[in-house]
Design an enzyme around this catalytic site. Structure first.
Site, PDB file in Angstrom:
ATOM      1  N   ASN A 248      80.824 -16.709  11.461  1.00  0.00           N
ATOM      2  CA  ASN A 248      79.690 -17.101  12.299  1.00  0.00           C
ATOM      3  C   ASN A 248      78.505 -17.563  11.465  1.00  0.00           C
ATOM      4  O   ASN A 248      77.819 -18.533  11.809  1.00  0.00           O
ATOM      5  CB  ASN A 248      79.272 -15.925  13.191  1.00  0.00           C
ATOM      6  CG  ASN A 248      80.285 -15.638  14.287  1.00  0.00           C
ATOM      7  OD1 ASN A 248      81.069 -16.498  14.658  1.00  0.00           O
ATOM      8  ND2 ASN A 248      80.273 -14.427  14.798  1.00  0.00           N
TER       9      ASN A 248
ATOM     10  N   ALA B  33      78.841 -14.736  28.540  1.00  0.00           N
ATOM     11  CA  ALA B  33      80.129 -15.412  28.425  1.00  0.00           C
ATOM     12  C   ALA B  33      81.251 -14.443  28.060  1.00  0.00           C
ATOM     13  O   ALA B  33      82.273 -14.356  28.746  1.00  0.00           O
ATOM     14  CB  ALA B  33      80.025 -16.529  27.391  1.00  0.00           C
TER      15      ALA B  33
ATOM     16  N   ALA C 252      84.217 -17.917  24.625  1.00  0.00           N
ATOM     17  CA  ALA C 252      83.875 -18.136  26.030  1.00  0.00           C
ATOM     18  C   ALA C 252      82.533 -18.847  26.073  1.00  0.00           C
ATOM     19  O   ALA C 252      81.793 -18.878  25.088  1.00  0.00           O
ATOM     20  CB  ALA C 252      83.797 -16.805  26.780  1.00  0.00           C
TER      21      ALA C 252
ATOM     22  N   LYS D 126      84.290 -11.772  10.386  1.00  0.00           N
ATOM     23  CA  LYS D 126      83.796 -12.562  11.514  1.00  0.00           C
ATOM     24  C   LYS D 126      82.345 -12.986  11.308  1.00  0.00           C
ATOM     25  O   LYS D 126      81.967 -14.123  11.632  1.00  0.00           O
ATOM     26  CB  LYS D 126      83.925 -11.773  12.814  1.00  0.00           C
ATOM     27  CG  LYS D 126      83.479 -12.589  14.025  1.00  0.00           C
ATOM     28  CD  LYS D 126      83.499 -11.798  15.299  1.00  0.00           C
ATOM     29  CE  LYS D 126      83.005 -12.674  16.456  1.00  0.00           C
ATOM     30  NZ  LYS D 126      82.918 -11.920  17.721  1.00  0.00           N
TER      31      LYS D 126
END
Length: 312
Positions: A191, A10, A129, A187
């Protein structure tokens, strides 16, 4: 510039498409045969914020790579990075810059087996994505990229600046950072706090964020990431990270998004990257003597789900 996208899932599809649209010479590299053959036959089928597009692409299997690249951008799954770089080692020349944008923590040791720090650029991205199937990418929303050279020299810094300018020129909102490890931990914390839970509960970001239990879970995981990061000299702004996590739950942001871990396990029955997120914090916590009960439990639950589903 001749650019190789190592891992054409993606995110690799997004970066490859945007760089190609900006006039760069892009080659996608991937081992998923259904995906590779679909793009070879029909181009990359793209849902671009609701608009259908088709992009013809050069896409090859790792063993088909020929010549060297000026820049390689890594978007493999964490557990596939070593195998990918080993397979395309002949395409890494003495001046090839390698930009690692993988999710998670701890990829430096793998990359350093293949490129010197002078050519190694570490980065993080908050673009999103998805793949709707082989050869079909769902690209929506906005994002950014932060990157930094790993060797502390003027030539390495210039190379990092040049790569940032290249990506920014393709609309990827890239910038140079003097503190990319902070950004990576930030990040990874995001996540770690939401991806595994959306995977375990089989829901999107908004649905998880709307549950009464979400806040306690998120704060518990965030604090464990923050404690481990602090031990490594990285002091996360926990309030800012928590506020950012809250912001992504809105449907007006990316609340309808199903995270990559969900896409891997629930949608495609693939092994996840949990060992490079919550699992990495659990391992580091044991090494540092820091309790990480939330991350330990989340890691065990995801691995149990992988086993039950027979993920590969």
């Amino acid at each position: 510039m001749r650019i190789g996208i190592a891992g054409a899932g993606a995110m690799g599809s997004r970066f490859g498409y945007m760089l190609s649209e900006a006039g760069q010479d892009v080659t996608l590299i991937d081992s998923w045969s259904d995906h590779v053959e679909a793009i070879k036959a029909n181009g990359l089928q793209i849902d671009w914020n609701g608009e259908s597009r088709v992009a013809p692409f050069k896409i090859v299997y790792p063993h088909e790579v020929a010549g060297t690249f000026d820049l390689i951008i890594c978007f493999t799954k964490a557990m596939g990075l070593d195998q990918m770089l080993s397979s395309i080692q002949s395409a890494i020349g003495p001046d090839t810059a390698l930009l690692c944008l993988l999710n998670g923590i701890g990829h430096e040791e793998t990359v350093r087996k293949y490129v010197p720090d002078a050519n190694f650029i570490l980065g993080t991205t908050i673009w999103t994505a998805g793949l709707d199937g082989p050869g079909r990418a769902h690209l929506y929303g906005s994002g950014a990229v932060a990157l930094e050279n790993m060797e502390n020299s003027e030539s390495a810094k210039r190379k990092a600046y040049e790569v940032a300018e290249l990506l920014d020129g393709a609309g990827l909102n890239a910038s140079y950072s003097d503190s990319v490890r902070y950004s990576i931990y930030r990040k990874a914390t995001l996540n770690g706090a939401v991806n595994a839970m959306c995977t375990i509960l089989e829901c999107n970001l908004n649905t998880f964020g709307s549950t009464q239990s979400s806040e306690e879970i998120i704060v518990g995981i965030l604090n464990e990431f923050g404690d481990v990061a602090a031990h490594e000299g990285i002091n996360l702004d926990r309030e800012e990270v928590l506020n950012y996590i809250h912001s992504i739950f809105s449907p007006d942001s990316i609340g309808e998004h199903y995270p990559s871990m969900y896409q891997d396990l629930v949608k495609n029955n693939r092994i996840t990257e949990i060992d490079y997120l919550n699992g990495a914090i659990a391992r580091k916590g044991k090494d540092y003597g820091i309790p990480t009960p939330f991350c330990e439990l989340v890691t065990l639950l995801v691995h149990a789900k992988e086993e039950i589903r027979g993920a590969k």
